[in-house]
Design a protein around this motif. Structure first.
Motif, mmCIF file in Angstrom:
data_model
loop_
_atom_site.group_PDB
_atom_site.id
_atom_site.type_symbol
_atom_site.label_atom_id
_atom_site.label_comp_id
_atom_site.label_asym_id
_atom_site.label_seq_id
_atom_site.Cartn_x
_atom_site.Cartn_y
_atom_site.Cartn_z
ATOM 1 N N ASP A 432 39.833 38.005 28.285
ATOM 2 C CA ASP A 432 39.535 39.258 28.965
ATOM 3 C C ASP A 432 38.072 39.335 29.378
ATOM 4 O OD1 ASP A 432 39.241 39.383 26.019
ATOM 5 O OD2 ASP A 432 38.427 41.361 26.412
ATOM 6 N N LEU A 433 37.195 38.734 28.562
ATOM 7 C CA LEU A 433 35.766 38.790 28.866
ATOM 8 C C LEU A 433 35.432 38.012 30.135
ATOM 9 C CD1 LEU A 433 33.092 39.913 27.893
ATOM 10 C CD2 LEU A 433 32.777 37.844 26.506
ATOM 11 N N LEU A 434 36.094 36.876 30.339
ATOM 12 C CA LEU A 434 35.855 36.104 31.556
ATOM 13 C C LEU A 434 36.321 36.869 32.789
ATOM 14 C CD1 LEU A 434 36.678 32.409 30.565
ATOM 15 C CD2 LEU A 434 34.475 33.377 31.190
ATOM 16 N N TYR A 435 37.483 37.499 32.697
ATOM 17 C CA TYR A 435 37.954 38.308 33.820
ATOM 18 C C TYR A 435 36.980 39.464 34.086
ATOM 19 C CZ TYR A 435 42.525 36.163 34.629
ATOM 20 O OH TYR A 435 43.527 35.303 34.987
ATOM 21 N N PHE A 436 36.495 40.070 33.022
ATOM 22 C CA PHE A 436 35.544 41.179 33.169
ATOM 23 C C PHE A 436 34.284 40.713 33.908
ATOM 24 C CE2 PHE A 436 31.804 43.424 31.501
ATOM 25 C CZ PHE A 436 32.092 44.714 31.898
ATOM 26 N N ASN A 437 33.710 39.585 33.483
ATOM 27 C CA ASN A 437 32.501 39.068 34.131
ATOM 28 C C ASN A 437 32.766 38.695 35.588
ATOM 29 O OD1 ASN A 437 30.970 39.392 31.837
ATOM 30 N ND2 ASN A 437 31.273 37.305 31.119
ATOM 31 N N TRP A 438 33.944 38.183 35.851
ATOM 32 C CA TRP A 438 34.326 37.868 37.225
ATOM 33 C C TRP A 438 34.359 39.150 38.061
ATOM 34 C CZ3 TRP A 438 39.724 35.512 38.869
ATOM 35 C CH2 TRP A 438 39.664 35.122 40.208
ATOM 36 N N GLY A 439 34.899 40.217 37.485
ATOM 37 C CA GLY A 439 34.916 41.507 38.168
ATOM 38 C C GLY A 439 33.515 42.014 38.463
ATOM 39 N N VAL A 440 32.590 41.842 37.506
ATOM 40 C CA VAL A 440 31.195 42.252 37.709
ATOM 41 C C VAL A 440 30.598 41.508 38.900
ATOM 42 C CG1 VAL A 440 28.882 42.225 36.714
ATOM 43 C CG2 VAL A 440 30.828 42.892 35.298
ATOM 44 N N ALA A 441 30.839 40.189 38.951
ATOM 45 C CA ALA A 441 30.300 39.379 40.049
ATOM 46 C C ALA A 441 30.856 39.835 41.395
ATOM 47 C CB ALA A 441 30.623 37.907 39.811
ATOM 48 N N LEU A 442 32.139 40.058 41.455
ATOM 49 C CA LEU A 442 32.767 40.497 42.708
ATOM 50 C C LEU A 442 32.242 41.866 43.131
ATOM 51 C CD1 LEU A 442 36.457 39.403 41.990
ATOM 52 C CD2 LEU A 442 34.947 38.422 43.717
ATOM 53 N N SER A 443 32.064 42.755 42.158
ATOM 54 C CA SER A 443 31.573 44.097 42.457
ATOM 55 C C SER A 443 30.157 44.045 43.011
ATOM 56 C CB SER A 443 31.625 44.959 41.194
ATOM 57 O OG SER A 443 31.211 46.276 41.461
ATOM 58 N N GLU A 444 29.305 43.217 42.412
ATOM 59 C CA GLU A 444 27.926 43.119 42.875
ATOM 60 C C GLU A 444 27.844 42.488 44.257
ATOM 61 O OE1 GLU A 444 25.078 41.597 40.213
ATOM 62 O OE2 GLU A 444 25.531 43.047 38.624
ATOM 63 N N GLU A 445 28.841 41.689 44.617
ATOM 64 C CA GLU A 445 28.887 41.101 45.956
ATOM 65 C C GLU A 445 29.534 42.045 46.965
ATOM 66 O OE1 GLU A 445 30.919 37.390 45.582
ATOM 67 O OE2 GLU A 445 29.246 36.391 44.559
ATOM 68 N N GLY A 446 29.956 43.238 46.510
ATOM 69 C CA GLY A 446 30.557 44.210 47.404
ATOM 70 C C GLY A 446 32.033 43.999 47.674
ATOM 71 N N GLN A 447 32.657 43.072 46.946
ATOM 72 C CA GLN A 447 34.083 42.805 47.136
ATOM 73 C C GLN A 447 34.879 43.703 46.177
ATOM 74 O OE1 GLN A 447 34.969 38.502 47.428
ATOM 75 N NE2 GLN A 447 32.755 38.179 47.408
ATOM 76 N N ASN A 462 43.373 43.279 27.596
ATOM 77 C CA ASN A 462 42.727 44.054 26.531
ATOM 78 C C ASN A 462 42.683 45.526 26.935
ATOM 79 O OD1 ASN A 462 41.208 45.160 24.514
ATOM 80 N ND2 ASN A 462 39.382 43.926 24.868
ATOM 81 N N PRO A 463 43.733 46.287 26.623
ATOM 82 C CA PRO A 463 43.803 47.709 27.025
ATOM 83 C C PRO A 463 42.714 48.577 26.402
ATOM 84 C CG PRO A 463 45.958 46.867 26.367
ATOM 85 C CD PRO A 463 44.956 45.843 25.945
ATOM 86 N N GLY A 464 42.025 48.091 25.389
ATOM 87 C CA GLY A 464 40.978 48.875 24.741
ATOM 88 C C GLY A 464 39.575 48.500 25.171
ATOM 89 N N PHE A 465 39.434 47.859 26.331
ATOM 90 C CA PHE A 465 38.140 47.370 26.803
ATOM 91 C C PHE A 465 37.432 48.499 27.557
ATOM 92 C CE2 PHE A 465 36.253 43.085 28.387
ATOM 93 C CZ PHE A 465 34.968 43.572 28.196
ATOM 94 N N ALA A 466 36.578 49.233 26.866
ATOM 95 C CA ALA A 466 35.933 50.418 27.446
ATOM 96 C C ALA A 466 35.070 50.060 28.655
ATOM 97 C CB ALA A 466 35.086 51.124 26.388
ATOM 98 N N LYS A 467 34.339 48.958 28.581
ATOM 99 C CA LYS A 467 33.475 48.574 29.704
ATOM 100 C C LYS A 467 34.278 48.286 30.957
ATOM 101 C CE LYS A 467 29.460 46.696 27.256
ATOM 102 N NZ LYS A 467 28.610 45.497 27.066
ATOM 103 N N ALA A 468 35.477 47.739 30.788
ATOM 104 C CA ALA A 468 36.320 47.460 31.953
ATOM 105 C C ALA A 468 36.765 48.759 32.619
ATOM 106 C CB ALA A 468 37.528 46.624 31.544
ATOM 107 N N TYR A 469 37.111 49.772 31.820
ATOM 108 C CA TYR A 469 37.462 51.073 32.392
ATOM 109 C C TYR A 469 36.265 51.667 33.143
ATOM 110 C CZ TYR A 469 41.960 51.451 29.982
ATOM 111 O OH TYR A 469 43.256 51.264 29.570
ATOM 112 N N ASN A 470 35.087 51.578 32.541
ATOM 113 C CA ASN A 470 33.883 52.108 33.187
ATOM 114 C C ASN A 470 33.628 51.414 34.523
ATOM 115 O OD1 ASN A 470 31.144 53.499 33.199
ATOM 116 N ND2 ASN A 470 30.540 51.348 33.191
#
Length: 646
Positions: A432-447, A462-470
């Protein structure tokens, strides 16, 4: 007993060992081969961008680094605890790069490459000076220069600390070798100074005093004859190492990098340590499925796997000690590997990774030495010129041919955050952490659309991943989907009520919906959690302006500027607050500060012009309007303002 071909008395006694202090033509050619091939393989990094993780903290979003080399910034480099590390020389190297190249990533990448090439040549020179064995010294340096496990340390700008500390670490060995050939206080103190510079670049060199002791045994052959002298010589090095360890622990603990026992139990860390040693050995021989991040296994590692790894490590260690007399490089190389990994092996857990390719940058030198000197011994035992030539040819093809190609392919994964994260997720699809970091990268690139899909995959794992919800809420907010954003922030805060970033983001969304009282509640809570956050004081100040609570807004914005004096947004908001309070003089001063920080701010020029008109300073007002018009030539309001000036 008949001594083996690598007996310590013979180590510097063959034809390869002549003229140790003067490089032969072949040495120069071999060094050029390493430098040219390494450049050819790694030059592609000059076209790579900065990455959205760690590179931002070290360079692209670090205001101190971007200001360039000043006395103030040098002081900051020695005092800062940013990035949860204390490595002032690494900070200074980034500052110098920013002074030279600005935010052009090419120059920053090429600096890393330069250090890596120089480290490889320095290693070749140092080993040859110590041993006189040209072939084994060359192959050790060649493996160091072009092994795929070392790509991460070179291709990642944020890992400047690896290549810089290695420069001083190998330099320490070179100075020490020169000192042992003809001891003097000046050479000894020079060695200590170089070691200090290494510790100031990255504290993993705390294991270096043990490396010096190992080299005293082989290849320097000093330990058996000068045992106590060898030990006494290392006392200053050990004292410096202890001091560096303590400083690093304090900084990393204050930065939240050192994970608590509740996160990773002592048993989990011990099991991961033992298994990680075996993984590093395996990846050295078979460097496939390499990724920038390998999630920590936590308590999932079976006990039998850890016990098996422990038994193998003990057997190899025992064998290296037993064979020390005939093959002394086994003991030096093996314990070099074991000991230099200790600071990063995970007994004291820093971060969320189980192990990392970058941690092998210096430790693998020990295993490379075993391979190089072992191959030399093996070839010397083969009878017949023909067989020897065939074996040597096969080795050259495998090492000189195949390994650089594998390294080239590994570097390609670092050409963008997308390719790097896709590769990591492919290797660890359940992280889940790798997917989360991938999401951060995509978001910062505007995708944003793709980022939302990746965050949703994170939450499936990981349904309890608070940072992912944020972050999912923030991506939805940027798309204008306010109701979805608010739902995500509510879920994040339900899981983690003291989540400062979620309170901050939630408040911003509520303010946009003119739900000011609710927004105020969340900003207030966020400031309770992080009272020294300049951005939170600024955000609250902006909200209070909207609520027409101007005196309170001024107070919050002044606090933001006390914490961060060159905070552009806070100066702008403070100017707006003073304008609304009819304090035109103070408002103009704030706009001048905005223009000092950002000379091409259209809104600051325009607003300052409006203030100057009201102060009957028409000539100065016209200058500001003309500057605004230069920035936005088609702006109708500015043209009207100029026309109205008499």
């Amino acid at each position: 007993m008949k001594m083996g071909p690598s007996n310590r008395r013979q180590a510097t006694g063959d034809r390869e060992s002549a003229n140790l202090m003067h490089p032969t033509r072949l040495n120069i050619l071999l060094g050029l081969l390493i430098a040219l091939l390494t450049t050819a393989i790694y030059i592609q990094v000059s076209h790579h961008p900065f990455l959205p993780f760690d590179d931002n903290g070290y360079v692209t979003k670090n205001a101190h680094v971007q200001k360039g080399l000043t006395l103030e910034n040098i002081r900051w480099a020695f005092k800062t605890r940013e990035m949860a590390n204390w490595h002032p020389l690494t900070w200074i190297s980034h500052i110098i790069d920013a002074q030279m190249y600005g935010l052009n990533p090419s120059g920053h990448h090429l600096t890393n490459l330069f250090f890596h090439i120089f480290n490889s040549l320095l290693l070749f020179t140092t080993l040859f000076l110590m041993t006189g064995i040209q072939s084994a010294s060359f192959f050790t340096a060649f493996l160091f220069a072009l092994h795929p496990l070392h790509v991460e340390s070179v291709a990642w700008v944020a890992e400047r600390k690896d290549v810089l500390s290695a420069f001083f670490g190998i330099g320490t060995l070179l100075f020490y070798s020169i000192y042992t050939r003809s001891p003097s206080l000046r050479k000894y103190l020079g060695t200590i100074v170089i070691f200090i510079l290494g510790l100031l670049s990255k504290p993993t060199l705390v294991s270096w005093p043990f490396v010096l002791l190992l080299l005293d045994d082989f290849p320097l052959n000093r330990f058996s004859k000068y045992r106590w002298k060898c030990l006494w010589e290392k006392i200053p090095f050990f004292i410096l190492s202890v001091g560096s360890c303590w400083m690093t622990f304090l900084v990393q603990r204050s930065g939240g990098a050192v994970r608590s026992l509740e996160k990773f139990s002592l048993m989990a860390r011990i099991k991961n340590t033992l298994v990680s040693y075996m993984i590093y050995i395996k990846k050295m021989f078979w460097p496939v499925d390499l990724a920038y991040f390998y999630p920590h296994p936590g308590n999932s590692l079976p006990l039998w796997e850890a016990l098996g790894a422990f038994i193998v490590l003990v057997i190899i260690s025992y064998g290296a000690i037993q064979k020390r007399r005939n093959y002394p490089y086994l003991l030096t190389g093996w314990f070099w590997f074991l000991i230099t990994l200790i600071p990063v092996i995970g007994l004291v857990q820093v971060g969320m990774q189980g192990y990392a390719d970058r941690y092998t940058y210096l430790p693998l030198i020990g295993l490379f030495m075993i391979l190089s000197w072992g191959a030399r011994d093996l070839l010397s035992k083969l009878s017949g010129k023909f067989i020897r030539k065939i074996v040597v040819s096969i080795l050259y093809v495998l090492i000189l041919g195949v390994m650089p190609l594998v390294t080239w392919g590994q570097i390609k994964y670092w050409e963008s955050s997308r390719s790097l994260f896709e590769r990591a997720v492919h290797i660890n699809p359940q992280s889940d952490l790798l997917y989360f970091n991938w999401g951060v990268a995509l978001s910062e690139e505007g995708q944003l659309k793709e980022a939302i899909e990746v965050y949703q995959k994170t939450l499936q794992l990981n349904p309890g991943f608070a940072k992912a919800y944020n972050n999912l809420g923030f991506a939805s907010y940027r798309q204008g989907r306010m109701s979805e954003a608010i739902q995500m922030y509510e879920k994040a805060l339900k899981i983690k009520p003291d989540f400062m970033e979620a309170h901050d983001n939630f408040a911003a969304a509520l303010a946009d919906l003119h739900r000011f009282d609710e927004a105020l509640m969340h900003y207030t809570r966020a400031l309770e959690l992080s009272p020294d956050s300049a951005s939170l004081h600024n955000n609250l100040g902006a909200l209070l302006i909207q609520m027409n609570r101007l005196e309170s807004a001024v107070s919050q914005l002044q606090e933001a500027l006390r914490i961060k004096p060159d905070y552009l947004e806070a100066h702008f908001n403070l100017a707006l607050a003073f304008m609304n309070l009819e304090d035109l003089k103070e408002a103009s001063l704030q706009y001048l500060e905005v223009l000092r920080l950002k000379p091409d701010s259209f809104q600051a020029h325009y607003n300052l012009g409006l203030i100057l008109v009201r102060l009957n300073l028409s000539r100065d007002a016209k200058k500001e309007f003309l500057e605004a018009l230069r920035i936005k030539p088609d702006d109708v309001e500015v043209k009207e303002a100029i026309a109205n000036i008499r």
